[in-house]
Design a protein around this motif. Structure first.
Motif, PDB file in Angstrom:
ATOM      1  N   HIS A 120      47.456  57.746  63.525  1.00  0.00           N
ATOM      2  CA  HIS A 120      46.128  58.362  63.588  1.00  0.00           C
ATOM      3  C   HIS A 120      46.016  59.440  62.514  1.00  0.00           C
ATOM      4  CE1 HIS A 120      45.638  56.292  67.410  1.00  0.00           C
ATOM      5  NE2 HIS A 120      46.789  56.811  67.806  1.00  0.00           N
ATOM      6  N   PRO A 121      45.893  59.033  61.240  1.00  0.00           N
ATOM      7  CA  PRO A 121      45.853  60.017  60.155  1.00  0.00           C
ATOM      8  C   PRO A 121      44.569  60.852  60.181  1.00  0.00           C
ATOM      9  CG  PRO A 121      45.350  57.813  59.339  1.00  0.00           C
ATOM     10  CD  PRO A 121      45.794  57.647  60.766  1.00  0.00           C
ATOM     11  N   ILE A 122      44.609  61.964  59.457  1.00  0.00           N
ATOM     12  CA  ILE A 122      43.438  62.837  59.406  1.00  0.00           C
ATOM     13  C   ILE A 122      42.250  62.106  58.786  1.00  0.00           C
ATOM     14  CG2 ILE A 122      44.819  64.941  59.304  1.00  0.00           C
ATOM     15  CD1 ILE A 122      44.294  65.000  56.278  1.00  0.00           C
ATOM     16  N   ASP A 123      41.069  62.519  59.166  1.00  0.00           N
ATOM     17  CA  ASP A 123      39.830  61.901  58.703  1.00  0.00           C
ATOM     18  C   ASP A 123      39.285  62.692  57.515  1.00  0.00           C
ATOM     19  OD1 ASP A 123      37.489  60.555  58.362  1.00  0.00           O
ATOM     20  OD2 ASP A 123      36.588  61.162  60.270  1.00  0.00           O
ATOM     21  N   LEU A 124      39.439  62.159  56.317  1.00  0.00           N
ATOM     22  CA  LEU A 124      38.926  62.838  55.128  1.00  0.00           C
ATOM     23  C   LEU A 124      37.413  62.727  55.020  1.00  0.00           C
ATOM     24  CD1 LEU A 124      41.635  61.913  52.467  1.00  0.00           C
ATOM     25  CD2 LEU A 124      41.241  64.135  53.556  1.00  0.00           C
ATOM     26  N   ASP A 125      36.811  61.915  55.856  1.00  0.00           N
ATOM     27  CA  ASP A 125      35.354  61.827  55.896  1.00  0.00           C
ATOM     28  C   ASP A 125      34.755  62.747  56.957  1.00  0.00           C
ATOM     29  OD1 ASP A 125      35.057  59.866  53.832  1.00  0.00           O
ATOM     30  OD2 ASP A 125      35.831  58.367  55.232  1.00  0.00           O
ATOM     31  N   TRP A 126      35.598  63.607  57.529  1.00  0.00           N
ATOM     32  CA  TRP A 126      35.112  64.615  58.476  1.00  0.00           C
ATOM     33  C   TRP A 126      33.978  65.409  57.832  1.00  0.00           C
ATOM     34  CZ3 TRP A 126      35.335  66.200  63.399  1.00  0.00           C
ATOM     35  CH2 TRP A 126      34.921  67.499  63.685  1.00  0.00           C
ATOM     36  N   ILE A 127      32.882  65.572  58.562  1.00  0.00           N
ATOM     37  CA  ILE A 127      31.713  66.254  58.032  1.00  0.00           C
ATOM     38  C   ILE A 127      31.801  67.760  58.286  1.00  0.00           C
ATOM     39  CG2 ILE A 127      29.202  66.468  58.135  1.00  0.00           C
ATOM     40  CD1 ILE A 127      30.192  63.891  56.859  1.00  0.00           C
ATOM     41  N   ILE A 128      31.755  68.535  57.203  1.00  0.00           N
ATOM     42  CA  ILE A 128      31.694  69.985  57.313  1.00  0.00           C
ATOM     43  C   ILE A 128      30.262  70.356  57.669  1.00  0.00           C
ATOM     44  CG2 ILE A 128      31.914  72.147  56.022  1.00  0.00           C
ATOM     45  CD1 ILE A 128      34.126  70.805  54.398  1.00  0.00           C
ATOM     46  N   GLN A 129      30.085  70.958  58.821  1.00  0.00           N
ATOM     47  CA  GLN A 129      28.754  71.135  59.387  1.00  0.00           C
ATOM     48  C   GLN A 129      27.921  72.207  58.688  1.00  0.00           C
ATOM     49  OE1 GLN A 129      27.413  69.195  61.791  1.00  0.00           O
ATOM     50  NE2 GLN A 129      29.279  67.982  61.837  1.00  0.00           N
ATOM     51  N   HIS A 130      28.557  73.280  58.242  1.00  0.00           N
ATOM     52  CA  HIS A 130      27.801  74.423  57.729  1.00  0.00           C
ATOM     53  C   HIS A 130      28.092  74.657  56.247  1.00  0.00           C
ATOM     54  CE1 HIS A 130      26.883  75.279  61.902  1.00  0.00           C
ATOM     55  NE2 HIS A 130      28.173  75.285  62.185  1.00  0.00           N
ATOM     56  N   GLU A 131      27.146  75.266  55.584  1.00  0.00           N
ATOM     57  CA  GLU A 131      27.354  75.636  54.182  1.00  0.00           C
ATOM     58  C   GLU A 131      28.494  76.643  54.074  1.00  0.00           C
ATOM     59  OE1 GLU A 131      24.166  76.596  50.963  1.00  0.00           O
ATOM     60  OE2 GLU A 131      24.760  78.535  51.820  1.00  0.00           O
ATOM     61  N   ILE A 132      29.302  76.486  53.025  1.00  0.00           N
ATOM     62  CA  ILE A 132      30.440  77.381  52.824  1.00  0.00           C
ATOM     63  C   ILE A 132      30.319  78.058  51.460  1.00  0.00           C
ATOM     64  CG2 ILE A 132      32.942  77.525  52.518  1.00  0.00           C
ATOM     65  CD1 ILE A 132      33.248  75.260  54.464  1.00  0.00           C
ATOM     66  N   THR A 133      30.377  79.374  51.471  1.00  0.00           N
ATOM     67  CA  THR A 133      30.435  80.177  50.254  1.00  0.00           C
ATOM     68  C   THR A 133      31.457  81.282  50.481  1.00  0.00           C
ATOM     69  OG1 THR A 133      28.653  81.638  51.015  1.00  0.00           O
ATOM     70  CG2 THR A 133      27.996  79.728  49.697  1.00  0.00           C
ATOM     71  N   GLY A 134      31.725  82.044  49.441  1.00  0.00           N
ATOM     72  CA  GLY A 134      32.669  83.146  49.589  1.00  0.00           C
ATOM     73  C   GLY A 134      32.551  84.120  48.441  1.00  0.00           C
ATOM     74  N   GLU A 135      32.769  85.382  48.732  1.00  0.00           N
ATOM     75  CA  GLU A 135      32.745  86.409  47.693  1.00  0.00           C
ATOM     76  C   GLU A 135      34.017  86.381  46.851  1.00  0.00           C
ATOM     77  OE1 GLU A 135      30.236  88.481  46.850  1.00  0.00           O
ATOM     78  OE2 GLU A 135      29.029  87.342  48.300  1.00  0.00           O
ATOM     79  N   SER A 136      35.078  85.825  47.411  1.00  0.00           N
ATOM     80  CA  SER A 136      36.353  85.729  46.707  1.00  0.00           C
ATOM     81  C   SER A 136      36.979  84.389  47.043  1.00  0.00           C
ATOM     82  CB  SER A 136      37.288  86.870  47.113  1.00  0.00           C
ATOM     83  OG  SER A 136      37.649  86.747  48.479  1.00  0.00           O
TER      84      SER A 136
END
Length: 213
Positions: free
Chosen positions: A117-133
């Protein structure tokens, strides 16, 4: 006890106490475990792990548990549960977490949970991701994934102020964007059970995908 569907709402109702529990796949007992401090935390961890895997659906899973005093849990009562049922996931690496850098180059047995049962690389990231650093960005990505994402700390000197991962982005696309942007020059390697990112060039065994620019 009746088994309980392994749904987010049901898992949220598990008490924050010590105890023992069983996991069932299609009504078959597959794992018996114990929680010395928190059943809620332990079953939540199992839930999070399972929702990010292929060849299995969380709808196929159920569980049951017995809260008890911590001194009784120290007696390892899950051993008595195991005697009454065959629990294949107790022997195939299901409970393993990130094995650490020293095990990245180790090949897994064909019966290992991560290969079945390998990890799902098509897993959907639900929220926008940003970062100051870059460290902040990497932490946000780790928090958005149901499987471990381990990386080096010698971060490249790259600005991330204009980098963003849009909501509803598959994980593989997020890793590709990282390798083309803030982590250019690094190698991101998807292993069967987790993802790693380091400044290197190496062909790991049993690799699911490699992102490198």
């Amino acid at each position: 006890m009746d088994t309980i569907p392994m749904e987010m709402a049901k898992v949220a109702e598990v008490p924050d106490s010590a105890g023992v529990y069983q996991l069932f796949h299609n009504s078959r007992a597959v794992f018996a475990g114990r929680a010395e401090r928190s059943l809620h935390r332990r079953i939540s961890q199992n839930y999070r792990k399972l929702i990010g895997r292929k060849n299995i659906s969380i709808e196929e899973m159920s569980f049951r548990f017995v809260p008890m005093d911590a001194p009784l849990v120290d007696m390892a009562p899950e051993r008595f549960i195991i005697r009454y049922d065959d629990h294949p996931w107790n022997q195939n690496g299901f409970v393993n977490k990130d094995p650490g850098r020293q095990r990245d180059r180790t090949a897994l047995a064909s019966s290992h949970f991560d290969l079945q049962h390998p990890i799902d690389l098509d897993w959907i990231i639900q929220h926008e991701i940003t970062g100051e650093s870059l460290p902040q960005l990497m932490q946000a990505i780790r928090d958005s994934l149901p499987y471990p994402f381990r990386h080096g700390r010698d971060y490249p000197d790259q600005s991330v102020k204009n980098f963003r991962i849009a909501s509803q982005t598959p994980a593989r696309e997020a890793f590709a964007a990282l390798s083309e942007g803030p982590l250019r020059g690094w190698q991101i390697t998807a292993k069967p059970g987790y993802v790693i990112a380091y400044q290197e060039s190496y062909d790991y065994p049993q690799t699911l995908a490699v992102f490198r620019h």
